[in-house]
Write an enzyme that holds these catalytic residues in place. Structure first.
Site, PDB file in Angstrom:
ATOM      1  CE  LYS A  23      20.884   2.685   0.079  1.00 13.13           C
ATOM      2  NZ  LYS A  23      21.111   3.815  -0.812  1.00 13.13           N
ATOM      3  NE  ARG A  93      24.850   5.945  -0.708  1.00 17.97           N
ATOM      4  CZ  ARG A  93      26.148   6.000  -0.993  1.00 17.97           C
ATOM      5  NH1 ARG A  93      27.021   5.375  -0.224  1.00 17.97           N
ATOM      6  NH2 ARG A  93      26.564   6.667  -2.040  1.00 17.97           N
ATOM      7  N   GLY A 102      11.207   8.647  -0.450  1.00 16.24           N
ATOM      8  CA  GLY A 102      10.781   9.749   0.416  1.00 16.24           C
ATOM      9  C   GLY A 102      11.678   9.967   1.621  1.00 16.24           C
ATOM     10  CG  MET A 104      18.702  11.563   5.172  1.00 14.14           C
ATOM     11  SD  MET A 104      19.782  11.305   6.564  1.00 14.14           S
ATOM     12  CE  MET A 104      20.981  10.225   5.832  1.00 14.14           C
ATOM     13  NE  ARG A 337      17.875   0.855  -6.087  1.00 18.01           N
ATOM     14  CZ  ARG A 337      17.548   2.022  -5.618  1.00 18.01           C
ATOM     15  NH1 ARG A 337      17.103   2.134  -4.397  1.00 18.01           N
ATOM     16  NH2 ARG A 337      17.667   3.106  -6.340  1.00 18.01           N
ATOM     17  CG  HIS A 455      13.116  12.411  -7.143  1.00 17.75           C
ATOM     18  ND1 HIS A 455      11.878  12.979  -7.355  1.00 17.75           N
ATOM     19  CD2 HIS A 455      13.023  11.674  -6.022  1.00 17.75           C
ATOM     20  CE1 HIS A 455      11.073  12.613  -6.373  1.00 17.75           C
ATOM     21  NE2 HIS A 455      11.747  11.824  -5.545  1.00 17.75           N
ATOM     22  NE  ARG A 561     -23.703  -3.600 -12.291  1.00 20.29           N
ATOM     23  CZ  ARG A 561     -22.397  -3.637 -12.033  1.00 20.29           C
ATOM     24  NH1 ARG A 561     -21.518  -3.457 -13.002  1.00 20.29           N
ATOM     25  NH2 ARG A 561     -21.969  -3.844 -10.798  1.00 20.29           N
ATOM     26  CB  SER A 763     -22.941 -14.345  -9.945  1.00 19.98           C
ATOM     27  OG  SER A 763     -21.958 -13.363 -10.118  1.00 19.98           O
ATOM     28  CB  CYS A 830     -20.400 -10.336 -11.079  1.00 21.34           C
ATOM     29  SG  CYS A 830     -21.960 -10.219 -10.196  1.00 21.34           S
ATOM     30  CE1 TYR A 850     -19.317 -17.979 -12.438  1.00 26.19           C
ATOM     31  CE2 TYR A 850     -18.851 -15.690 -12.960  1.00 26.19           C
ATOM     32  CZ  TYR A 850     -19.750 -16.677 -12.597  1.00 26.19           C
ATOM     33  OH  TYR A 850     -21.063 -16.365 -12.399  1.00 26.19           O
TER      34      TYR A 850
HETATM   35  C1  PEP Z   1     -23.032  -6.329  -6.572  1.00 30.15           C
HETATM   36  O1  PEP Z   1     -23.890  -5.938  -5.793  1.00 30.15           O
HETATM   37  O2  PEP Z   1     -21.925  -6.727  -6.229  1.00 30.15           O
HETATM   38  C2  PEP Z   1     -23.291  -6.315  -8.028  1.00 30.15           C
HETATM   39  C3  PEP Z   1     -22.416  -6.792  -8.867  1.00 30.15           C
HETATM   40  O3  PEP Z   1     -24.425  -5.703  -8.439  1.00 30.15           O
HETATM   41  P1  PEP Z   1     -24.592  -4.121  -8.563  1.00 30.15           P
HETATM   42  O4  PEP Z   1     -23.251  -3.518  -8.364  1.00 30.15           O
HETATM   43  O5  PEP Z   1     -25.143  -3.870  -9.910  1.00 30.15           O
HETATM   44  O6  PEP Z   1     -25.565  -3.843  -7.461  1.00 30.15           O
END
Ligand code: PEP
Ligand code: MG
Length: 874
Positions: A23, A93, A102, A104, A337, A455, A561, A763, A830, A850
């Site tokens: 502010k 303020r 949250g 004053m 702002r 609010h 999976r 992976s 993954c 990836y």
């Molecule tokens: C992991 O372990 O990160 C994974 C992707 O396999 P899972 O969660 O199925 O054990």
């Protein structure tokens, strides 16, 4: 040189947020831009931090500095603090670096005392106005700075109104207000044990101290935790000379956004009240008028305001949230702002601003918080059901979304209901920062008072939570825990539905449907794709999930999976038969039953993903997970399989493991029972072959879980995958496929150079990798990890955001070693972290190719990937 803790608005600028708070920095910027901003000064965040270092008292030299700035303002505007003729008054303020509801908020009219009130009456020729300001000040100061409950003052006000027959506050005469002032001072004395402070400097020091203290109140702390704002930033205090919106018909006050914060439409959006002070608008005490009405009442002021809003938007290159006051026809700007907005609005505004030439595509992309996209991806109400639903009422469409749940009338009751597993709509007359916890956990928020900038509306939009505000036809009785609409009464626990996009409130629960993502979203995500490097895949094991992920822009499946397929009803019995088999022949017989079903599963997934890669992970969990645990279910299983119950019980005992997560799972199963993986590989290849014959390409990647030693992978490859593939090849049915492994055991990361000799891709299974690196059970650690975070031992749960310091190092080692023996190895992740923006930044940095995440996180991951890429080029 002594440190400077106070800055005049003329000394700062917008880039000084960490010192002056948001502010203060913007007030300084507007002052320097030549806008009409009432003069003032800011006590810095550094002063707040020193306040906490020095036993929470204001030190003398700070008081002196404040005094000097007051004299300066007195000279600038020709008024004097506590003057009997023309007194100078201030607003006080809080102003943190990040805006924090949250904390004053505001004290207005500071500087009024028994003497100055006479001066104010004299200088304005309006005694009623002077005493009205004084009573407001006593109440606000007592409530905000000294924590005397507001309700003590409200009841006196109501009593007097009733006694003199005044309907509204504005019906009270100067004499009535004098009486009220006297009574208010008595309340103060009764509660605090001292007379109401008459020295305006004392008032100012106490107010400054209260602002500093509000930095650490529990609401502010909860808010900081929710928004991940560090605790050590401190707040600034803005002390600004007052202008008055409550001086009659040519005065007023309001708040407005330079564009619509709910939809993003490029039009001024806001509200104002004639003859009122700021808190009347925000608190929802009087219902404000729509901002365009100002054009009718005060056309010149409206035009000036419109010009100012456009000027500020161009200057900040973002949608602005402005506060203004009109004093006797003169417009003052009190705050600007970057405005909070819904994600839908944020995307529309970003795309429009690129088209208007105000910002670049890169800037547009950096402006959207990736996690906020989840607001857009979640379902809306089913149109058909909606039409048939009973409308309870209509309020303001304050924050879009669809929510159904049981109604509760307090934050506490809402929290308890959610803990019982209920979905909750929190219903309040109006919300205040005290309701923050309930608002966080509720599905939606309904209020009966307040406008689009109340609010509830502001906070809900910030959280991306569905909110209907100001539904003033319903009567909310928080004490009785009921809500009345016409002659119908809704009790605590009744189910209602809110449509935050239209403002309608419905009786009962309404079915939801997936959203359609078109228009600006599509354009925006197109830019995201142009600017990201990481490929984004999805974790999906059904064609349905795969379809959702494709619609969200997934470029392949990074983790299918297969165990989830085993649980489906049409095969679980055969799976159990296979597990309980006493010998290889029995097992092969059961696998023969499962195989065509698995083939169908893969066929449908490959077909859905046509031409896009699908990484199929062979069976991973320990076998006992597929066997029921209760005696009753086991007896039923014995009956279904025509087996002896005791025999089954013996096998179940044999399968039981003390530590199943470190047990007989992943590729370890294939070492013992190669026929299981053989069945899966055959199913994969047959499915791919059938599609090939139908002219559809299946891009097959076979992934082996839990490898920690190169020879494990070698075994699975040569004894299982190659062997099955060669059968197909003999029939001239060669199925192109890649074979790779998960890297999820720390040893695999350390020996990644060896493993890469056998793997075409890695992976990273960061779920298991986190579990095994920390030695935290991923199924149990939730019980204590929140305390780790609260006590600052870990910044976040490492199962949500990758632990870069530890697990991250293992990943870096694996990347480097893997590439050292196979330079073109394809690298991805993954685990759950594949959908977490912070972790994605790290994955981008260490050169993965990836990430793969759940379908609903795909757009979030895409945006995070683009942002990481842009950041890496900075
Ligand atoms: C992991 O372990 O990160 C994974 C992707 O396999 P899972 O969660 O199925 O054990
Ligand atoms: Mg795993």
């Amino acid at each position: 040189m002594t440190k400077k803790y106070v800055y005049d608005f003329r000394e700062g600028n917008k880039d000084m947020k960490s010192l002056l708070g948001g502010k203060g920095a913007n007030l300084a910027e507007m002052t320097c831009l030549g806008l009409r901003v009432p003069p003032g000064f800011t006590v810095t965040t550094e002063a707040c931090n020193r306040f906490y270092d020095e036993e929470e008292v204001l030190w003398d030299s700070l008081k002196e500095e404040i005094k000097t700035h007051i004299h300066d303002i007195e000279n600038q505007i020709g008024k004097k603090f506590s003057d009997e003729n023309n007194p100078l008054l201030f607003s006080v303020r809080s102003g943190a670096v990040f805006s924090m509801p949250g904390m004053m908020d505001t004290i207005l009219n500071l500087g009024l005392n028994d003497k100055a009130v006479i001066g104010l009456a004299r200088s304005t020729g309006n005694e009623r106005f002077a005493y009205d300001s004084y009573r407001r000040f006593i109440q606000m100061f007592s409530d905000v700075a000294m924590e005397v409950p507001k309700s003590f003052f409200d009841s006196v006000l109501e009593e007097v109104k009733e006694k003199v027959g005044a309907e509204k506050d504005t019906d009270l005469s100067a004499e009535d207000l004098k009486l009220i002032v006297d009574q208010f001072k008595k309340i103060y004395e009764r509660e605090i044990g001292e007379a109401f402070p008459q020295d305006p400097l004392d008032q100012l020091y106490l107010a400054t101290q209260a602002v500093f203290k509000s930095w650490n109140n529990s609401r502010a702390r909860i808010y900081r935790r929710l928004h991940e704002i560090p605790d050590n930033l401190g707040t600034a205090v803005n002390i600004q000379s007052m202008v008055f919106g409550n001086m009659g018909d040519t005065s007023g006050t309001g708040v407005a956004f330079s564009r619509n914060p709910a939809t993003g439409e490029n039009e001024l959006f806001g509200e104002f009240l004639v003859d009122a002070q700021g808190e009347d608008v925000v608190a929802g005490i009087r219902t404000p008028e729509e901002i365009h009405e100002l054009n009718r009442i005060m056309p010149d002021v409206y035009k000036q305001f419109l010009d100012t809003s456009e000027k500020l938007e161009k200057h900040y290159k973002d949608m602005q949230d402005l506060e203004f006051t009109i004093e006797n026809g003169i417009l003052y700007i009190l705050q600007t702002r970057n405005g909070k907005r819904t994600t839908q609005a944020a995307i529309n505004i970003a795309v429009d601003m690129v088209n208007e030439g105000l910002i670049t595509k890169e800037e547009a992309i950096m402006r959207i918080e990736p996690n906020s996209l989840s607001q857009l991806l979640h379902p809306n109400f089913d149109e058909k059901e909606l039409k048939e639903s009973e409308v309870i009422t209509k309020g303001l469409a304050a924050s879009p979304g669809a929510a159904s749940g049981r109604i509760y009338f307090s934050s506490k009751d809402s929290v308890e209901a959610v803990e019982r597993g209920e979905k909750v709509i929190i219903v309040r007359q109006e919300t205040s920062p005290e309701d923050i916890e309930g608002m966080i956990i509720a599905e939606g928020i309904l209020t009966s008072r307040g406008g689009m900038t109340s609010h509830a509306a502001v906070v809900a939009r910030g959280m991306g939570k569905c909110c209907v505000a100001g539904a003033n036809e319903v009567r909310v009785d928080e004490a009785q825990k009921i809500m009345k609409a016409g002659n119908k009464v809704y009790k605590e626990g009744d189910v209602i539905s809110l449509d935050g996009t239209t403002g309608y409130v419905y009786n009962g629960e309404i079915k939801k449907v997936d959203p359609e993502l078109a228009g600006s979203f599509e354009i925006f995500m197109g830019w995201v794709n142009e600017l990201k490097r990481l490929e984004v895949r999805t974790n999906a094991d059904t064609p349905r999930d795969a379809k959702v992920a494709l619609a969200f822009g997934a470029e392949g499946i990074g983790l299918c999976r297969t165990e989830h397929m085993f649980f489906q009803e049409d095969r679980i019995l055969a799976v159990r038969e296979m597990i309980l088999a006493k010998n290889i022949n029995q097992r092969l017989k059961a696998l023969e039953k499962i195989q065509p079903i698995q083939k169908d599963d893969f066929y449908n997934i490959f077909k859905t993903m046509a031409g896009k890669p699908v990484t199929v992970r062979l069976l991973d969990p320990p076998l006992h997970e597929f066997i029921p645990s209760s005696e009753e279910d086991l007896r039923k299983l014995a009956e279904d399989l025509n087996m002896d119950f005791n025999n089954i019980l013996d096998t179940v005992k044999e399968l039981r493991e003390v530590n199943p997560m470190l047990g007989h799972r992943g590729c370890r199963l294939a070492i013992t029972y190669p026929e299981i993986y053989r069945m899966q590989v055959r199913a994969i290849m047959e499915a791919a072959l059938q599609l090939k014959e139908e002219g559809v390409e299946a891009v097959v990647e076979i992934m082996i879980p839990l490898v920690g030693e190169k020879k494990e992978l070698e075994f699975v490859k040569s004894e299982i995958v190659d062997e099955i593939a060669s059968v197909f090849e003999e029939n001239s049915d060669r199925i192109d496929h890649k074979i790779g492994t998960m890297i999820e055991v720390p040893r695999a990361a350390l020996l990644a150079d060896h493993i890469a000799e056998e793997a075409e891709f890695f992976s990273f299974g960061t779920n298991d990798m986190t579990q095994m690196t920390f030695g935290f059970s991923r199924d149990d650690a939730g019980k204590f990890l929140s305390e780790y975070v609260e006590k600052n031992i870990l910044p976040k749960s490492p199962f949500e955001t990758l632990d870069k310091d530890g697990v991250g190092i293992l990943l870096e080692i694996a990347v480097e070693k893997g590439k050292s023996t196979r330079s073109d190895i394809h690298l991805g992740v993954c685990g759950e972290h594949g959908g977490d923006p912070d972790s994605i930044e790290f994955f981008n940095k260490i050169g993965l190719d990836y990430v793969s995440c759940s379908p609903f996180r795909v757009p979030i991951a895409r945006l995070a990937a683009a942002q990481s890429n842009l950041k890496s080029k900075e």
